[in-house]
Write a protein that holds these residues in place. Structure first.
Motif, mmCIF file in Angstrom:
data_model
loop_
_atom_site.group_PDB
_atom_site.id
_atom_site.type_symbol
_atom_site.label_atom_id
_atom_site.label_comp_id
_atom_site.label_asym_id
_atom_site.label_seq_id
_atom_site.Cartn_x
_atom_site.Cartn_y
_atom_site.Cartn_z
ATOM 1 N N CYS A 195 -4.294 -2.827 9.563
ATOM 2 C CA CYS A 195 -3.184 -3.031 8.621
ATOM 3 C C CYS A 195 -3.141 -1.858 7.646
ATOM 4 C CB CYS A 195 -3.372 -4.332 7.858
ATOM 5 S SG CYS A 195 -2.020 -4.704 6.719
ATOM 6 N N HIS A 197 -2.065 -1.876 4.746
ATOM 7 C CA HIS A 197 -2.246 -2.268 3.350
ATOM 8 C C HIS A 197 -3.703 -2.008 2.944
ATOM 9 C CE1 HIS A 197 -2.677 -5.567 0.109
ATOM 10 N NE2 HIS A 197 -2.171 -4.474 -0.451
ATOM 11 N N LEU A 198 -4.633 -2.841 3.430
ATOM 12 C CA LEU A 198 -6.037 -2.646 3.063
ATOM 13 C C LEU A 198 -6.956 -2.633 4.272
ATOM 14 C CD1 LEU A 198 -6.337 -4.731 -0.240
ATOM 15 C CD2 LEU A 198 -6.158 -2.255 0.021
ATOM 16 N N CYS A 213 -0.453 -10.143 9.259
ATOM 17 C CA CYS A 213 -1.789 -9.886 8.715
ATOM 18 C C CYS A 213 -2.286 -11.095 7.915
ATOM 19 C CB CYS A 213 -1.763 -8.647 7.818
ATOM 20 S SG CYS A 213 -3.403 -8.226 7.190
ATOM 21 N N HIS A 216 -3.258 -10.479 3.455
ATOM 22 C CA HIS A 216 -2.320 -10.594 2.329
ATOM 23 C C HIS A 216 -0.894 -10.837 2.796
ATOM 24 C CE1 HIS A 216 -5.668 -7.813 1.251
ATOM 25 N NE2 HIS A 216 -5.790 -8.675 0.278
ATOM 26 N N SER A 218 1.155 -9.311 5.157
ATOM 27 C CA SER A 218 2.129 -8.302 5.620
ATOM 28 C C SER A 218 2.558 -8.635 7.048
ATOM 29 C CB SER A 218 1.518 -6.901 5.592
ATOM 30 O OG SER A 218 1.351 -6.464 4.265
#
Ligand code: FES
Length: 274
Positions: A195, A197-198, A213, A216, A218
């Motif tokens: 992902c 994001h993180l 995901c 969080h 996404s």
């Protein structure tokens, strides 16, 4: 080769070259300096050794008479070792040279260890495995695995490449940020499972036909295009090529693109998993 791999390889090479240079310098200094050896010898000689035994007998007591009755001279004491005085400066110089050499050797050993370790770390990446080019199989086999009889798709997962291979409608690529990138071949694209994001692994959701995901929330469609959530861009993807009918994923070449404004696949197509 990615920028990080190239940087690591550069550091390793510099470390090895530095090590060679340090040893070469030390060897030349050793060879060119006759003073070092001379001082070492002098320092060794400077130790004053006392005789192990000093006779207390007088010359008369040890007098020996030969057959003719003539007294022989008794053997004298052994000669004392030659003592050479060294100045404080000479001893200090020797110690400094020893410390300099010890420091140089320690530093060189550290650099050699670091360089060899870095090369060992990079070696599998240069010759295959994640970070290099990975053969995913024949294009026809991959497509057979992806397209389902009911019209849905299932990504073809390549574990070694950490990649989902999914279809991509090439007729629409001119309207997207993928235009001009080497990420689509023969109607396929390869999505990195991470992902953006993180970094969680993003699982596939069959019912919604997208990637969702769990960390969080996404969401991305089946082509890895951003749909919603905190992710800052589309799923990253790798450069692809086809060689002799086989799909080659170059996991050393990552391509990132901004959040898609034009979607090539509708999403969601059913119930979301999250
Ligand atoms: S890591 Fe995937 S949404 Fe945060």
């Amino acid at each position: 080769m990615s920028i990080s791999q190239a940087a690591a390889l550069g550091i390793a090479i510099v470390a090895l070259l530095s090590t060679v240079a340090i040893f070469a310098l030390a060897w030349r200094r050793e060879k060119g300096s006759a003073t070092v050896g001379t001082l070492d010898k002098v320092a060794r000689t400077a130790r004053v050794r006392r005789p192990a035994f000093v006779s207390s007998a007088t010359a008369d007591e040890e007098q020996v008479v030969d057959e003719a009755g003539v007294a022989e001279e008794p053997p004298g004491p052994p000669p004392a070792p030659k003592v050479i005085e060294l100045t404080e400066a000479e001893f200090g110089e020797t110690r400094r040279q020893f410390l300099n050499r010890a420091t140089g050797v320690s530093f060189g050993a550290f650099l050699a260890f670091f360089g060899i370790t870095s090369l060992a770390f990079l070696w599998p990446r240069l010759s295959g495995g994640f970070g290099g080019k990975i053969d995913a199989g024949t294009v026809s086999d991959i497509k057979d695995a992806i397209f389902q009889p009911d019209g849905s798709i299932e990504p073809f997962y390549v574990a070694e490449a950490k990649t989902y291979v999914v279809p991509f409608d090439e007729s629409l690529i001119g309207e997207t940020d993928f235009d001009g990138l080497d990420v689509v071949v023969e109607g396929l694209t390869g999505l990195w499972q991470k992902c953006v994001h993180l970094g969680c692994r993003v699982p596939w959701c069959s019912s919604s036909q997208g990637f969702e995901c769990p960390c969080h929330g996404s969401k991305y469609n089946a082509a890895g295009e951003y749909d919603s959530g905190p992710a800052p861009r589309n799923l990253d993807r790798f450069a692809l090529e086809v060689v002799d009918g086989r799909l080659i994923i170059n996991t050393g070449s990552v391509r990132d693109t901004p959040r898609a404004t034009v979607k090539t696949v509708p999403y969601p197509q059913g119930v979301n998993c999250l």
